[in-house]
Design an enzyme around this catalytic site. Sequence first.
Site, PDB file in Angstrom:
ATOM      1  N   CYS A 160      13.580   7.957  -1.185  1.00 34.54           N
ATOM      2  CA  CYS A 160      14.219   8.251  -2.475  1.00 34.54           C
ATOM      3  C   CYS A 160      13.847   7.222  -3.541  1.00 34.54           C
ATOM      4  O   CYS A 160      13.518   6.076  -3.235  1.00 34.54           O
ATOM      5  CB  CYS A 160      15.731   8.244  -2.310  1.00 34.54           C
ATOM      6  N   ARG A 185       6.351   7.395  -3.041  1.00 33.31           N
ATOM      7  CA  ARG A 185       7.236   6.997  -1.947  1.00 33.31           C
ATOM      8  C   ARG A 185       7.507   8.167  -1.000  1.00 33.31           C
ATOM      9  O   ARG A 185       7.935   7.971   0.127  1.00 33.31           O
ATOM     10  CB  ARG A 185       8.557   6.484  -2.515  1.00 33.31           C
ATOM     11  N   TRP A 195      14.346  12.259  -0.798  1.00 29.31           N
ATOM     12  CA  TRP A 195      13.732  12.557   0.507  1.00 29.31           C
ATOM     13  C   TRP A 195      14.908  12.866   1.427  1.00 29.31           C
ATOM     14  O   TRP A 195      15.703  11.979   1.747  1.00 29.31           O
ATOM     15  CB  TRP A 195      12.945  11.344   0.980  1.00 29.31           C
ATOM     16  N   ASN A 205      20.247   6.024  -3.641  1.00 28.43           N
ATOM     17  CA  ASN A 205      19.294   5.834  -2.538  1.00 28.43           C
ATOM     18  C   ASN A 205      20.057   5.191  -1.395  1.00 28.43           C
ATOM     19  O   ASN A 205      20.912   4.336  -1.642  1.00 28.43           O
ATOM     20  CB  ASN A 205      18.188   4.835  -2.924  1.00 28.43           C
ATOM     21  N   GLY A 206      19.722   5.526  -0.169  1.00 31.45           N
ATOM     22  CA  GLY A 206      20.381   4.896   0.968  1.00 31.45           C
ATOM     23  C   GLY A 206      21.256   5.883   1.713  1.00 31.45           C
ATOM     24  O   GLY A 206      21.119   7.101   1.545  1.00 31.45           O
ATOM     25  N   GLU A 233      -6.170   1.929  14.421  1.00 28.71           N
ATOM     26  CA  GLU A 233      -6.050   2.153  12.980  1.00 28.71           C
ATOM     27  C   GLU A 233      -6.932   3.340  12.552  1.00 28.71           C
ATOM     28  O   GLU A 233      -6.514   4.178  11.753  1.00 28.71           O
ATOM     29  CB  GLU A 233      -6.441   0.863  12.230  1.00 28.71           C
ATOM     30  N   LYS A 242      -5.463   6.801  10.887  1.00 26.49           N
ATOM     31  CA  LYS A 242      -5.909   7.301   9.580  1.00 26.49           C
ATOM     32  C   LYS A 242      -6.332   8.770   9.698  1.00 26.49           C
ATOM     33  O   LYS A 242      -6.021   9.589   8.841  1.00 26.49           O
ATOM     34  CB  LYS A 242      -7.088   6.459   9.051  1.00 26.49           C
ATOM     35  N   GLU A 269      -3.165  11.010  10.202  1.00 23.91           N
ATOM     36  CA  GLU A 269      -2.241  11.179   9.078  1.00 23.91           C
ATOM     37  C   GLU A 269      -2.904  11.837   7.871  1.00 23.91           C
ATOM     38  O   GLU A 269      -2.233  12.540   7.119  1.00 23.91           O
ATOM     39  CB  GLU A 269      -1.585   9.850   8.692  1.00 23.91           C
ATOM     40  N   HIS A 286      -9.321   5.374  33.922  1.00 23.82           N
ATOM     41  CA  HIS A 286      -8.105   5.450  34.735  1.00 23.82           C
ATOM     42  C   HIS A 286      -7.306   6.724  34.455  1.00 23.82           C
ATOM     43  O   HIS A 286      -6.138   6.807  34.802  1.00 23.82           O
ATOM     44  CB  HIS A 286      -7.253   4.198  34.513  1.00 23.82           C
ATOM     45  N   LYS A 320       5.923   6.967   1.906  1.00 26.24           N
ATOM     46  CA  LYS A 320       5.309   5.644   1.800  1.00 26.24           C
ATOM     47  C   LYS A 320       6.271   4.560   2.277  1.00 26.24           C
ATOM     48  O   LYS A 320       5.865   3.582   2.889  1.00 26.24           O
ATOM     49  CB  LYS A 320       4.930   5.394   0.334  1.00 26.24           C
TER      50      LYS A 320
HETATM   51  C1  F6R Z   1      -0.278   4.228   7.807  1.00 24.95           C
HETATM   52  C2  F6R Z   1       0.865   3.629   7.152  1.00 24.95           C
HETATM   53  C3  F6R Z   1       2.101   3.476   7.955  1.00 24.95           C
HETATM   54  C4  F6R Z   1       2.801   2.154   7.611  1.00 24.95           C
HETATM   55  C5  F6R Z   1       4.143   2.061   8.344  1.00 24.95           C
HETATM   56  C6  F6R Z   1       4.828   0.740   8.098  1.00 24.95           C
HETATM   57  O1  F6R Z   1      -1.350   4.372   6.928  1.00 24.95           O
HETATM   58  O2  F6R Z   1       0.829   3.299   6.001  1.00 24.95           O
HETATM   59  O3  F6R Z   1       1.834   3.545   9.313  1.00 24.95           O
HETATM   60  O4  F6R Z   1       1.965   1.097   7.968  1.00 24.95           O
HETATM   61  O5  F6R Z   1       4.985   3.105   7.922  1.00 24.95           O
HETATM   62  O6  F6R Z   1       5.116   0.548   6.758  1.00 24.95           O
HETATM   63  P1  F6R Z   1       5.392  -0.887   6.179  1.00 24.95           P
HETATM   64  O7  F6R Z   1       4.172  -1.677   6.354  1.00 24.95           O
HETATM   65  O8  F6R Z   1       5.763  -0.666   4.751  1.00 24.95           O
HETATM   66  O9  F6R Z   1       6.532  -1.454   6.981  1.00 24.95           O
END
Ligand code: F6R
Length: 615
Positions: free
Chosen positions: A2, A27, A78, A104-105, A488, A492, A495, A511, A610
């Site tokens: 949010c 976000r 959200w 928010n929250g 990683e 990527k 997602e 294994h 985000k």
């Molecule tokens: C992947 C990504 C997420 C964040 C995760 C943690 O591209 O961005 O996996 O890394 O949600 O977020 P933070 O770093 O903000 O705690």
Amino acid sequence: MCGIIGVAGAHDALGVLLGGLERLEYRGYDSAGVALVAPDGVLWRRRSAERATSLVHLEAALPDAPAGSTSGIGHTRWATHGAPTVANAHPHLDCTGHLALVHNGIIENHRALMAELVERGHAFTSETDSEVLVHLVEEARAAGADLAEALRTILDRVHGDFAVAVVAADQPDLLVAARRTSPLVFGHGAGVAVLASDVAAVLGTAEALHALGDDEVLALRPGRFSVTDLAGRPVAPRPLEVRYGLEAARKGGFDDFMSKEMAEQPHAVADTLLGRLDPATGATDLEELALGRDQLAGVERVVFVACGSSYHASLVGRQAVEAWAHLPAEAEVASEFRYRDAVVGPEVLVVAVSQSGESADTLHALREARRRGARAITVTNVVDSLMAREADGVLYTRAGPEIGVASTKCHLAQLAILEVLALHLARARDALSPATAGELAGALAGVPAAIEQALGRAAQVAAVADRFGGAEHFYFLGRRAGLPLAMEGALKLKELAYVRAEAYPAGEMKHGPIALIEPGSVVVAMATRGPLWDKVAANIAEMRARGATIVAVCDDGDEETAAIADAVLEVPPLPELLVPLAAAVPLQRFAYEVARRRGHDVDRPRNLAKVVTVE
Ligand code: F6R
């Protein structure tokens, strides 16, 4: 998740609100709304819950907005309590329609509060936890309190986390707000007052920003403000240092934020290293950690806690601490750490790594570690974020705002600062010779140039995406620092491109998972030169023998690796533990290219937010 924006005293309040909401979009949200205080003293509200395009639909619903409104509030939601519908979208109104509120929250005791309010005759129009707040403020106002006082008096009864902002139809130039845990910033620009849950929303509108503290109540008007605690005592707000301007939160000619942020990676890493590392001597300067050499020398174990890409950076940090500082180190997914009976005490340094500084899982892991007596530091990109405030020390990455949901430049900046931290610990413990420390520092200082070179290979990555991007299953394999890198790369691809991608230790495939390999499987192998190259090459051979197509991430011009692969993604050579800093670049790009070919929105992948403020 949010987002909140509020403005008072603007010529075009609606324009400021929409501009702010647009910069809160990143976000993640599923509905949006605004409320304006119209000049005739009436509240005007519009909301939209059209999936993923709420803002566009909201804008379409606005031609009848009252002219001349100078203040109002806006929100991106959200959904948590109640589906993403118009009725559940914020702002919420009280029974009289004179108050509008955004939140928010999570209000944990909302059911009990709602039952009381219904009993006293209040009518609820949403399924949200948030709506109780506006009815509570309504009651306090009816009892004679002014708006700020009303908000102050209800907060004792509210359990949970919140940032909340309220406007009243009869006080057109007043915004009232409060927070507990969820962030809220405010400031003044030319004749206007603004508040928001995120600095990005008010960039370019406010010149100087302040952060509201927990259980503080803000009364904000154009040109003046007052902040009080819950007892009504005045509090001096904390000024907020913002190192970037409005341009940083715009696409700046790129097709999308992700491209822009990938291109910014050399700067993000260079800025993060600036002043913290002397490449000539290997000396490190992490004064801001607030932990002296003696305290660091007394650390017996380091535990990293993080989620997602931040967790992958932590896995590399852990290896660097072990290799350079010769300290036992672990990295754990924060949501697991929190509920495990983790044995941590004052001898343990816990490092919470979070780009946003707000992820609920990491925040709670940090709190749990401190509750158990550990010393805890936060690595984050967001100044004054929750985790920055709650830790014993903080190390900021200096990547600037990251708007694309998938982390790119923040991930690389995290890797850089964690390697500096490992070097710092090594020096505090005299675990490395000055010559070795100098060599590593020199190599780290060269990383921004290596990233620049890796970015220059975009055409090679696009060609690999053309050939293999249509596959349905990918396996990303690596060893040592190559494993978090593989994780990683797979994350990527999952997602952004919504493709099944499994990351596995290269030596572990035999294994079990090797049973999945068949003609058509694409294996992306981390095969840069290092002590384990021979082992990786053998693992590649095992996959090839079963029909897999091999894409090898390898050093520039490495013909031997090219000969055992179907395609290569070349990166400039770096010392083994620094490799992820450059080699993440083609993997990000690969996911980006595959996602684009499949028609996906790379900045806002489906189902993701985000900032993940729920557990
Ligand atoms: C992947 C990504 C997420 C964040 C995760 C943690 O591209 O961005 O996996 O890394 O949600 O977020 P933070 O770093 O903000 O705690």
